[in-house]
Design a protein around this motif. Sequence first.
Motif, PDB file in Angstrom:
ATOM      1  N   ASP A 457       0.822  -1.218   0.000  1.00 60.73           N
ATOM      2  CA  ASP A 457       0.000   0.000   0.000  1.00 60.73           C
ATOM      3  C   ASP A 457       0.855   1.267   0.000  1.00 60.73           C
ATOM      4  N   GLN A 458       1.956   1.262   0.776  1.00 57.95           N
ATOM      5  CA  GLN A 458       2.810   2.455   0.842  1.00 57.95           C
ATOM      6  C   GLN A 458       3.457   2.740  -0.518  1.00 57.95           C
ATOM      7  N   ILE A 459       3.915   1.665  -1.187  1.00 55.63           N
ATOM      8  CA  ILE A 459       4.540   1.814  -2.511  1.00 55.63           C
ATOM      9  C   ILE A 459       3.511   2.309  -3.526  1.00 55.63           C
ATOM     10  N   MET A 460       2.326   1.727  -3.519  1.00 55.11           N
ATOM     11  CA  MET A 460       1.293   2.116  -4.490  1.00 55.11           C
ATOM     12  C   MET A 460       0.857   3.564  -4.269  1.00 55.11           C
ATOM     13  N   GLU A 461       0.818   3.994  -3.009  1.00 51.07           N
ATOM     14  CA  GLU A 461       0.481   5.398  -2.739  1.00 51.07           C
ATOM     15  C   GLU A 461       1.530   6.324  -3.343  1.00 51.07           C
ATOM     16  N   LYS A 462       2.807   5.944  -3.254  1.00 50.39           N
ATOM     17  CA  LYS A 462       3.870   6.762  -3.845  1.00 50.39           C
ATOM     18  C   LYS A 462       3.720   6.863  -5.372  1.00 50.39           C
ATOM     19  N   ILE A 463       3.299   5.750  -5.989  1.00 52.54           N
ATOM     20  CA  ILE A 463       3.107   5.773  -7.452  1.00 52.54           C
ATOM     21  C   ILE A 463       1.914   6.651  -7.811  1.00 52.54           C
ATOM     22  N   LEU A 464       0.861   6.608  -6.995  1.00 47.78           N
ATOM     23  CA  LEU A 464      -0.283   7.503  -7.218  1.00 47.78           C
ATOM     24  C   LEU A 464       0.151   8.964  -7.118  1.00 47.78           C
ATOM     25  N   LEU A 465       1.003   9.268  -6.155  1.00 51.05           N
ATOM     26  CA  LEU A 465       1.509  10.636  -5.990  1.00 51.05           C
ATOM     27  C   LEU A 465       2.360  11.057  -7.183  1.00 51.05           C
ATOM     28  N   GLU A 472       4.740  15.342 -17.571  1.00 50.79           N
ATOM     29  CA  GLU A 472       4.919  14.746 -18.899  1.00 50.79           C
ATOM     30  C   GLU A 472       3.777  13.771 -19.185  1.00 50.79           C
ATOM     31  N   ALA A 473       3.010  14.055 -20.248  1.00 49.12           N
ATOM     32  CA  ALA A 473       1.842  13.224 -20.550  1.00 49.12           C
ATOM     33  C   ALA A 473       2.233  11.785 -20.852  1.00 49.12           C
ATOM     34  N   PHE A 474       3.370  11.586 -21.535  1.00 47.66           N
ATOM     35  CA  PHE A 474       3.741  10.210 -21.900  1.00 47.66           C
ATOM     36  C   PHE A 474       4.033   9.368 -20.658  1.00 47.66           C
ATOM     37  N   LEU A 475       4.556   9.993 -19.598  1.00 46.60           N
ATOM     38  CA  LEU A 475       4.808   9.255 -18.360  1.00 46.60           C
ATOM     39  C   LEU A 475       3.511   9.013 -17.582  1.00 46.60           C
ATOM     40  N   ARG A 476       2.612   9.999 -17.608  1.00 49.01           N
ATOM     41  CA  ARG A 476       1.313   9.782 -16.941  1.00 49.01           C
ATOM     42  C   ARG A 476       0.591   8.594 -17.571  1.00 49.01           C
ATOM     43  N   ARG A 477       0.706   8.491 -18.894  1.00 50.22           N
ATOM     44  CA  ARG A 477       0.072   7.349 -19.563  1.00 50.22           C
ATOM     45  C   ARG A 477       0.630   6.030 -19.034  1.00 50.22           C
ATOM     46  N   GLU A 478       1.951   5.981 -18.844  1.00 50.85           N
ATOM     47  CA  GLU A 478       2.568   4.752 -18.360  1.00 50.85           C
ATOM     48  C   GLU A 478       2.135   4.450 -16.921  1.00 50.85           C
ATOM     49  N   TYR A 479       2.097   5.500 -16.083  1.00 53.85           N
ATOM     50  CA  TYR A 479       1.620   5.297 -14.707  1.00 53.85           C
ATOM     51  C   TYR A 479       0.190   4.745 -14.696  1.00 53.85           C
ATOM     52  N   LEU A 480      -0.678   5.378 -15.480  1.00 54.11           N
ATOM     53  CA  LEU A 480      -2.084   4.970 -15.501  1.00 54.11           C
ATOM     54  C   LEU A 480      -2.262   3.580 -16.098  1.00 54.11           C
ATOM     55  N   LYS A 481      -1.482   3.280 -17.111  1.00 48.76           N
ATOM     56  CA  LYS A 481      -1.539   1.956 -17.724  1.00 48.76           C
ATOM     57  C   LYS A 481      -1.186   0.885 -16.682  1.00 48.76           C
ATOM     58  N   PHE A 482      -0.141   1.165 -15.899  1.00 51.51           N
ATOM     59  CA  PHE A 482       0.251   0.240 -14.835  1.00 51.51           C
ATOM     60  C   PHE A 482      -0.825   0.167 -13.754  1.00 51.51           C
ATOM     61  N   LEU A 483      -1.312   1.324 -13.316  1.00 55.98           N
ATOM     62  CA  LEU A 483      -2.290   1.357 -12.222  1.00 55.98           C
ATOM     63  C   LEU A 483      -3.575   0.619 -12.595  1.00 55.98           C
ATOM     64  N   THR A 484      -4.035   0.804 -13.820  1.00 53.12           N
ATOM     65  CA  THR A 484      -5.260   0.108 -14.242  1.00 53.12           C
ATOM     66  C   THR A 484      -5.044  -1.399 -14.266  1.00 53.12           C
ATOM     67  N   LYS A 485      -3.850  -1.822 -14.709  1.00 47.89           N
ATOM     68  CA  LYS A 485      -3.573  -3.266 -14.730  1.00 47.89           C
ATOM     69  C   LYS A 485      -3.434  -3.804 -13.308  1.00 47.89           C
ATOM     70  N   PHE A 502      -8.858  11.777 -12.509  1.00 46.39           N
ATOM     71  CA  PHE A 502      -8.052  11.903 -13.726  1.00 46.39           C
ATOM     72  C   PHE A 502      -8.920  12.065 -14.962  1.00 46.39           C
ATOM     73  N   LEU A 503     -10.007  11.335 -15.015  1.00 45.09           N
ATOM     74  CA  LEU A 503     -10.902  11.446 -16.161  1.00 45.09           C
ATOM     75  C   LEU A 503     -11.411  12.875 -16.320  1.00 45.09           C
ATOM     76  N   LEU A 513      -8.653   7.698 -21.550  1.00 48.63           N
ATOM     77  CA  LEU A 513      -9.129   6.395 -22.033  1.00 48.63           C
ATOM     78  C   LEU A 513      -8.684   5.253 -21.131  1.00 48.63           C
ATOM     79  N   TYR A 514      -7.492   5.369 -20.543  1.00 48.41           N
ATOM     80  CA  TYR A 514      -7.060   4.340 -19.590  1.00 48.41           C
ATOM     81  C   TYR A 514      -8.025   4.278 -18.400  1.00 48.41           C
ATOM     82  N   CYS A 515      -8.449   5.458 -17.932  1.00 48.42           N
ATOM     83  CA  CYS A 515      -9.403   5.502 -16.809  1.00 48.42           C
ATOM     84  C   CYS A 515     -10.739   4.880 -17.203  1.00 48.42           C
TER      85      CYS A 515
END
Length: 660
Positions: A457-465, A472-485, A502-503, A513-515
């Motif tokens: 949970d602590q690690i996932m909270e850091k990724i959400l932050l 950078e939009a391209f990095l947000r896409r990667e974060y969201l792609k990971f988070l959705t999976k 985010f939506l 679209l990932y959301c």
Amino acid sequence: MYPTDIYIDKLLKSFDLILKHTIDNRDDTIILKLVDQLANALKDNHLYDTVTNYIRTNVLNNNFELLDKDAEQQLFCLNLLKCIISIKYNPSFESQVQELILGYLSEDFYSIDSTILSSLVNLITQIQELDEQIRLKIFNLDSVVHFLHPNNKSVYVRNSFKLLLIKHLHEPAMVKLVKSMPEPIKLHNLDIFHTSGLLLTNLESKWELIDLHSIKHYSYMLSYDVESEQVLSQIADNFELHGHHDLAQKFLIYTYESFKGSKDILLNKFFAPFKLRQSQLDSIFKYYIHNLKTFIKFNLINFNMSDHVSISDVFYLLKSLNLKLKFKKSILECLIDYFEIKKNSENNFLSDLNEGIESILKFKLDGELSIELLKLCTLESTQIIEKVCFDKIDLGELQIYVSLSRYMLKSMSVNGIDRLLKKCLSVLFESEDADIKDLIMSLFIELKNYDIFIFNDQIMEKILLLCLAESEAFLRREYLKFLTKFYSIQPNELISEFFCYFLLYDHDWQCQLYCIDYFDQVIDNLIRQKSGHVIQICASLATCIDDADQHVVNACCKILTKLKLSSDFANLLEKLEKPQSGLVNGLKKKSKWLAIGCEESVLLYDLDKFNKVGLPMLEEKMSISSQSSDLYEMNATAILDDIISAYQFDWDDQKALDCY
């Protein structure tokens, strides 16, 4: 069914505009699409008759003078005529078309613009009963030599004429004409003979006239004709002796594929570059690498490389100062491709190779070939990852091991990467390097499952932050792609609030679209659980049907339509309690910087908007967004109608046409 009156009126109006106005470059694409779509639409008999009559009246009459029109108008008419003739046989219409064709075939018709000439030849190819005057103009030795000459600059014209010739090669007179061509022209156009089954004699003595255009057909035809492998080997030697390395290698590939006898000599000769010890290796390997990749790709199961290449051959090339690094890298890539399939049958060869590789690496990655060398090692054993001390590696080495792990995940089971993942997380939170973050997130996305002791949970909270603060939009896409999976595999209903935020507040449509995709995956489960977060999702989706991007609108409408069609959903929604998670507000308080939204950005759980959205509105918005986001997802009528509509603006309205 195609609509008749209004639809056909619009179509003929577009024809009028094309034929009666000057056409500039921005309209070319629209015209090409129009003819392309008509090929399907003209199967409707009524539409076919209408268009045919229009063309008879407006193009095939003597007053139109097509040859004097702009090139784009001529192309449109020639392509449209070809389209009409290909639909059905119409003798009277063909007769009129052939009169038009004869107008083009003047004494100097070779000088016609090559694009128009190619379309003209394509039109002639569609004619079923070719007029004798056209035959005399087209099918004579001078004409054939002109069209098929290697100096003919237009490959389109040459290829179109070849198709015309091949169509008529069942006629004895045409066979005689083709066989009377000068020898260089024959050998430059061997595909005509190979495709039609015409035989040529004494091919082995004519290798000097062969080039890259004809080498494939020459190799195949010769392989059918000779019985000795030595004859083929000698011709390959002839190419080599005259400096034609690429021709020699391609000749060996094609003869290996088609020759029916023993092929050991051909294989030894093809792999001979591995045994070269000369100073000018680059001049040979710049062709050989591509040919080696092709050979391995299409002939992999038919040979063992160890029969023709030794370990010392490989390492000589890898260590040679006479071979550029990019060629060494490509050699290793070819070996990887080979051993991915043949590692079991060639296990000894792979093992011996890896002994030498390990002595080079010694797990210190200071060379530019490290990733390729490591991949070869993992094809024998995946334990190589377990021997690495990740605490002591730098960012450059980390990138190599992340890339290696991604490669391994695609084709084999991987154990023991926990220490690598922990190192990656440490770098992700501490580094400012966007490229390494992108690479790390790609690895996380490709994992098949997630250890909750690593991704706690602590690690996932850091990724959400990180996601909230990433500009950078391209990095947000990667974060969201990971988070959705991740949250699809490890469900957490509280996270819906994050994706709703985010939506609503991210302006990158791919992030949105990932959301939406996440909502599509989890909403059925949330409904079964009677989770109040369904209210959040519905309110957010309903708000976003007015989004500026039509991809987002379309995706939202699809989910909302599914919900609205459920008879039980409205009753369930009334019974749900509004969620009070406060996840996003909690994250905002911990974040030093917000790239998405702001401190005042709040999530609205008001369902009024959702309740006011009806099925007719959703259908209308889906229709509009489908046309805007992907033209070719629509049916044939809608595509054609949309194209035709481009011509309904005033012709001088540049803005309207540019927008289209």
